[in-house]
Design a protein around this motif. Structure first.
Motif, PDB file in Angstrom:
ATOM      1  N   GLN A 246       0.791  -1.227   0.000  1.00 14.19           N
ATOM      2  CA  GLN A 246       0.000   0.000   0.000  1.00 14.19           C
ATOM      3  C   GLN A 246       0.832   1.290   0.000  1.00 14.19           C
ATOM      4  O   GLN A 246       0.301   2.349  -0.307  1.00 14.19           O
ATOM      5  N   ASN A 247       2.135   1.188   0.327  1.00 14.32           N
ATOM      6  CA  ASN A 247       2.871   2.436   0.552  1.00 14.32           C
ATOM      7  C   ASN A 247       2.987   3.353  -0.675  1.00 14.32           C
ATOM      8  O   ASN A 247       2.805   4.562  -0.543  1.00 14.32           O
ATOM      9  N   PRO A 248       3.255   2.826  -1.889  1.00 12.74           N
ATOM     10  CA  PRO A 248       3.302   3.747  -3.042  1.00 12.74           C
ATOM     11  C   PRO A 248       1.967   4.462  -3.258  1.00 12.74           C
ATOM     12  O   PRO A 248       1.932   5.659  -3.569  1.00 12.74           O
ATOM     13  N   PHE A 249       0.849   3.742  -3.052  1.00 10.69           N
ATOM     14  CA  PHE A 249      -0.472   4.346  -3.206  1.00 10.69           C
ATOM     15  C   PHE A 249      -0.704   5.431  -2.133  1.00 10.69           C
ATOM     16  O   PHE A 249      -1.154   6.541  -2.445  1.00 10.69           O
ATOM     17  N   LEU A 250      -0.338   5.102  -0.884  1.00 11.17           N
ATOM     18  CA  LEU A 250      -0.525   6.087   0.192  1.00 11.17           C
ATOM     19  C   LEU A 250       0.335   7.330  -0.042  1.00 11.17           C
ATOM     20  O   LEU A 250      -0.051   8.439   0.344  1.00 11.17           O
ATOM     21  N   ALA A 251       1.479   7.143  -0.698  1.00 13.85           N
ATOM     22  CA  ALA A 251       2.331   8.306  -0.994  1.00 13.85           C
ATOM     23  C   ALA A 251       1.637   9.233  -1.990  1.00 13.85           C
ATOM     24  O   ALA A 251       1.728  10.465  -1.873  1.00 13.85           O
TER      25      ALA A 251
END
Ligand SMILES: NC(=O)c1ccc[n+]([C@@H]2O[C@H](COP(=O)([O-])OP(=O)(O)OC[C@H]3O[C@@H](n4cnc5c(N)ncnc54)[C@H](OP(=O)(O)O)[C@@H]3O)[C@@H](O)[C@H]2O)c1
Length: 320
Positions: A246-251
Motif C-alpha cells: 500500500q505504501n506507493p499508493f498512500l504516498a
C-alpha cells in the motif's frame, strides 16, 4: 578475472566463482580494481528476483547482468578518453544499483554515477560499506527535510540503512530515538542515538512522544499504526512496500494531505550523495557498522547469512 557469477534467479546454488573477461571502460567510464565490496539486501533482491517488481530493473525472466555487487571500494586502473573527475590511481568508492558488477576483481563505473573519492583517512573496508544503506537513508532523510532540532525515530536502526540513518540524522542535529533488538541497544548508543527502545519488550508505536519523522528502515510497521506518534505535520517513510503493497499508493494520496504524510521516494544516487557521505566519513560522523567479513570465494556463505535478515549493519566481501 575472478567473479561471482549467476545466470538464473534463485538461491545461493545459482552463484559460482568463474573466470570471465575484464570489463573495458567506455569514454565516460573508469575501470576500478575492486578491493572490497559488500553483500547486501539489494544483492539478495537481484539474486532471488524477489519481490517480483525488482525484475523490471533486473530482467523479467533471467538476470540482465550476471555479476552482483553494488557497493564497492577500489582504485582506478584505467579511464575513458572523456573522463574528467578521476585519474589513474585514485581511491574510489560508491554504489552501482543498475549494472552491479562489484563481486569481481574489476568493474566499470560511469564517472557521473554514484562514485567519489575515498577520503585519505578512510580504509577500503569502511568506504565499501558506506553507500548502499547510506544513500537509501540519505535520500529519505533529505526528502523528509530533517534538520537541527527535528525529533525523529528510526525503526530497524541496526540494519545497513537504519544504522546509517541514525548517524546521518545525528550529523544533521536531530534528536534520534532508535529501535532495535535487546542485544544491540548499546551499539546504537555508540552510534549516537539519544534514546533506544527494545522492540522485543516494547511497542514503539505506543510510546508517549511525537515525532517530526518516523523512518522504518526495515519496513516492519505501517503508516496507520505510527500516526498517533507523528506530529500534526509529521512524515513517515518505510523501506518496504507495506503488508498490502500500500505504501506507493498512500504516498500518492499523501500529496493532497496538509497533515501527516507518507513519502515513498525513489532512491536514485548521484555524485552529491556520495560527496555528502565522503565528507561524513572524513570528519568521523559516519562509521559504517560492519558485521562479518568474507572472501570472494565465500560469496555463497555471505549471501546465506544476509538472506537470514539478521545481519547487523554491513557484510563485507574482500576481493583483494
Ligand atoms: N528490495 C530491495 O531491493 C531492497 C534493497 C535494500 C533494502 N531493502 C529493504 O530495506 C530493509 C532494510 O535493509 P537493511 O539492509 O538495512 O536490513 P538488514 O541489515 O538486513 O536489517 C537487519 C536488521 O533488522 C532488524 N530487525 C529485524 N526485525 C525487526 C523488527 N521487528 N523491528 C525492528 N528491527 C528489526 C534486526 O535488528 P536486531 O538484530 O537489533 O533485532 C537486524 O539488525 C529490508 O527490509 C530490506 O528488504 C530492500
Amino acid at each position: 578475472m575472478k567473479a561471482s557469477y549467476y545466470t538464473n534467479y534463485g538461491g545461493i546454488e545459482q552463484l559460482s566463482i568463474r573466470d570471465i573477461p575484464e570489463p573495458t571502460p567506455t569514454a565516460t567510464q573508469i575501470k576500478i580494481r575492486v578491493h572490497c565490496a559488500t553483500v547486501n539486501r539489494t544483492d539478495c533482491g537481484f539474486l532471488t528476483g524477489k519481490p517480483f517488481i525488482a525484475r523490471f530493473f533486473s530482467g523479467l525472466r533471467r538476470p540482465r547482468f550476471q555479476v552482483l555487487g553494488n557497493e564497492f571500494a577500489g582504485e582506478v586502473v584505467a579511464i575513458g578518453n572523456d573522463v574528467k573527475r578521476f585519474k589513474l590511481g585514485d581511491r574510489v568508492f560508491g554504489y552501482e544499483g543498475t549494472h552491479f558488477g562489484a563481486h569481481a576483481e574489476y568493474m566499470v563505473m560511469d564517472e557521473n554515477g554514484g562514485v567519489g573519492k575515498i577520503p585519505d583517512n578512510i580504509a577500503f573496508d569502511q568506504a565499501a560499506a558506506a553507500c548502499e544503506g547510506g544513500h537509501y537513508a540519505l535520500i529519505d532523510i533529505q526528502k523528509a527535510k530533517v534538520d537541527k532540532g527535528s525529533v525523529v525515530l528510526v525503526n530497524g536502526a541496526t540494519g545497513a540503512i537504519g544504522s546509517a540513518a541514525v548517524q546521518i540524522m545525528k550529523h544533521l542535529g536531530a534528536e534520534v530515538v532508535a529501535v532495535c533488538g535487546t542485544d544491540h541497544l548499546s551499539t546504537l548508543k555508540t552510534l549516537g542515538a539519544d534514546e533506544v527502545i527494545d522492540y522485543r519488550t516494547s511497542d514503539f508505536t505506543q510510546i508517549d512522544k511525537q515525532f517530526d519523522f518516523i523512518f522504518d528502515a526495515v519496513g516492519k510497521s505501517t503508516f496507520a499504526k505510527c500516526k498517533r506518534i507523528l506530529k500534526p505535520k509529521g512524515i513517515y517513510v518505510s523501506t518496504e512496500l507495506g503488508p498490502y503493497n500500500q505504501n506507493p499508493f498512500l504516498a500518492l494520496v499523501s500529496k493532497f494531505s496538509t497533515g501527516k504524510k507518507l513519502l515513498f521516494p525513489i532512491p536514485i544516487i548521484n555524485t552529491g550523495h556520495v560527496d555528502f557521505i565522503a565528507n561524513m566519513l572524513a570528519i568521523g560522523t559516519f562509521k559504517p557498522l560492519i558485521d562479518r567479513t568474507y572472501q570472494l570465494e565465500q560469496t555463497n556463505e555471505a549471501f546465506t547469512y544476509v538472506l537470514t535478515g539478521e545481519k547487523i549493519g554491513n557484510v563485507l566481501l574482500k576481493i583483494r
